[in-house]
Design a protein around this motif. Structure first.
Motif, PDB file in Angstrom:
ATOM      1  N   VAL A  14       0.835  -1.202   0.000  1.00 49.60           N
ATOM      2  CA  VAL A  14       0.000   0.000   0.000  1.00 49.60           C
ATOM      3  C   VAL A  14       0.870   1.252   0.000  1.00 49.60           C
ATOM      4  O   VAL A  14       0.637   2.184  -0.779  1.00 49.60           O
ATOM      5  CB  VAL A  14      -0.966   0.000   1.208  1.00 49.60           C
ATOM      6  N   ILE A  15       1.879   1.277   0.845  1.00 51.79           N
ATOM      7  CA  ILE A  15       2.775   2.436   0.906  1.00 51.79           C
ATOM      8  C   ILE A  15       3.481   2.642  -0.427  1.00 51.79           C
ATOM      9  O   ILE A  15       3.589   3.768  -0.925  1.00 51.79           O
ATOM     10  CB  ILE A  15       3.788   2.273   2.065  1.00 51.79           C
ATOM     11  N   SER A  16       3.949   1.556  -1.024  1.00 50.86           N
ATOM     12  CA  SER A  16       4.631   1.660  -2.327  1.00 50.86           C
ATOM     13  C   SER A  16       3.691   2.208  -3.393  1.00 50.86           C
ATOM     14  O   SER A  16       4.077   3.043  -4.210  1.00 50.86           O
ATOM     15  CB  SER A  16       5.170   0.307  -2.755  1.00 50.86           C
ATOM     16  N   ARG A  17       2.455   1.742  -3.388  1.00 48.27           N
ATOM     17  CA  ARG A  17       1.496   2.227  -4.381  1.00 48.27           C
ATOM     18  C   ARG A  17       1.145   3.696  -4.161  1.00 48.27           C
ATOM     19  O   ARG A  17       0.969   4.450  -5.120  1.00 48.27           O
ATOM     20  CB  ARG A  17       0.238   1.358  -4.364  1.00 48.27           C
ATOM     21  N   ILE A  18       1.054   4.107  -2.906  1.00 47.12           N
ATOM     22  CA  ILE A  18       0.785   5.520  -2.613  1.00 47.12           C
ATOM     23  C   ILE A  18       1.946   6.379  -3.110  1.00 47.12           C
ATOM     24  O   ILE A  18       1.741   7.420  -3.749  1.00 47.12           O
ATOM     25  CB  ILE A  18       0.543   5.731  -1.102  1.00 47.12           C
ATOM     26  N   ARG A  19       3.173   5.934  -2.832  1.00 51.77           N
ATOM     27  CA  ARG A  19       4.348   6.691  -3.305  1.00 51.77           C
ATOM     28  C   ARG A  19       4.362   6.788  -4.825  1.00 51.77           C
ATOM     29  O   ARG A  19       4.659   7.842  -5.390  1.00 51.77           O
ATOM     30  CB  ARG A  19       5.631   6.034  -2.818  1.00 51.77           C
ATOM     31  N   ALA A  20       4.049   5.672  -5.490  1.00 55.94           N
ATOM     32  CA  ALA A  20       4.028   5.676  -6.954  1.00 55.94           C
ATOM     33  C   ALA A  20       2.964   6.639  -7.471  1.00 55.94           C
ATOM     34  O   ALA A  20       3.192   7.374  -8.439  1.00 55.94           O
ATOM     35  CB  ALA A  20       3.784   4.269  -7.480  1.00 55.94           C
ATOM     36  N   SER A  21       1.813   6.650  -6.834  1.00 54.00           N
ATOM     37  CA  SER A  21       0.746   7.565  -7.225  1.00 54.00           C
ATOM     38  C   SER A  21       1.178   9.018  -7.040  1.00 54.00           C
ATOM     39  O   SER A  21       0.918   9.868  -7.895  1.00 54.00           O
ATOM     40  CB  SER A  21      -0.509   7.273  -6.406  1.00 54.00           C
ATOM     41  N   LEU A  22       1.856   9.292  -5.930  1.00 53.62           N
ATOM     42  CA  LEU A  22       2.358  10.647  -5.703  1.00 53.62           C
ATOM     43  C   LEU A  22       3.391  11.043  -6.748  1.00 53.62           C
ATOM     44  O   LEU A  22       3.408  12.183  -7.219  1.00 53.62           O
ATOM     45  CB  LEU A  22       2.948  10.765  -4.292  1.00 53.62           C
ATOM     46  N   ARG A  23       4.256  10.086  -7.121  1.00 50.29           N
ATOM     47  CA  ARG A  23       5.253  10.376  -8.165  1.00 50.29           C
ATOM     48  C   ARG A  23       4.566  10.685  -9.487  1.00 50.29           C
ATOM     49  O   ARG A  23       4.942  11.612 -10.199  1.00 50.29           O
ATOM     50  CB  ARG A  23       6.214   9.204  -8.348  1.00 50.29           C
ATOM     51  N   ARG A  24       3.542   9.899  -9.821  1.00 49.34           N
ATOM     52  CA  ARG A  24       2.821  10.133 -11.079  1.00 49.34           C
ATOM     53  C   ARG A  24       2.161  11.500 -11.075  1.00 49.34           C
ATOM     54  O   ARG A  24       2.183  12.210 -12.070  1.00 49.34           O
ATOM     55  CB  ARG A  24       1.795   9.033 -11.327  1.00 49.34           C
ATOM     56  N   SER A  25       1.569  11.870  -9.949  1.00 48.52           N
ATOM     57  CA  SER A  25       0.906  13.174  -9.893  1.00 48.52           C
ATOM     58  C   SER A  25       1.924  14.305  -9.941  1.00 48.52           C
ATOM     59  O   SER A  25       1.646  15.371 -10.468  1.00 48.52           O
ATOM     60  CB  SER A  25       0.026  13.288  -8.648  1.00 48.52           C
ATOM     61  N   ALA A  26       3.112  14.078  -9.396  1.00 47.28           N
ATOM     62  CA  ALA A  26       4.161  15.102  -9.433  1.00 47.28           C
ATOM     63  C   ALA A  26       4.663  15.320 -10.853  1.00 47.28           C
ATOM     64  O   ALA A  26       5.106  16.407 -11.198  1.00 47.28           O
ATOM     65  CB  ALA A  26       5.311  14.721  -8.519  1.00 47.28           C
TER      66      ALA A  26
END
Length: 133
Positions: A14-26
């Motif tokens: 879950v944490i990894s997916r949240i980080r990936a989502s944040l990277r994509r939005s950035a």
């Protein structure tokens, strides 16, 4: 929402997916121009995706470049293998942490005077790696 996690799931996933989502939005925001990172005779130009040591351009793979840039951005900090896997390879990478060790060894062969006695990328046993310059 652009992701879905099926039960049962691990907190790490879950944490990894949240980080990936944040990277994509950035990525949708304009990137600021980064100055080249210079440590002694090693220079990494991130926007230009070039690395030079002693004035000579290095031939680095994409992952080698990203790994070197991550280490140099965090000079002096110990970065764990898991963190490097997440930031350089991405959350969906399913390989082993030894991948980081192999890429660090390849980097050392290209940037160190004596790869068997590294001074720039130092191993912190049981934890990860630290860039010292």
């Amino acid at each position: 929402a652009d992701d879905y996690v099926v039960k049962p799931f691990s907190a790490r996933e879950v944490i990894s997916r949240i980080r990936a989502s944040l990277r994509r939005s950035a990525r949708t925001t304009p990137e600021r121009e980064e100055e080249p990172i210079k440590v002694n005779d090693l220079v990494v130009d991130i926007p230009g995706r070039k690395a030079m040591v002693g004035g000579s351009e290095l031939k680095l793979s994409r992952k080698e470049f990203d790994l070197l840039a991550m280490l140099m951005r965090n000079k002096g900090a110990v970065l764990s293998r898991d963190l490097l896997l997440d930031r350089v390879w991405g959350y969906d990478y399913s390989g082993q942490t030894k991948t980081v060790d192999v890429h660090v060894r390849w980097l050392r062969e290209k940037i160190e005077d004596e790869p068997s006695h590294p001074r720039r990328i130092v191993t912190v046993r049981g934890v990860g790696y630290r860039f010292e310059g």
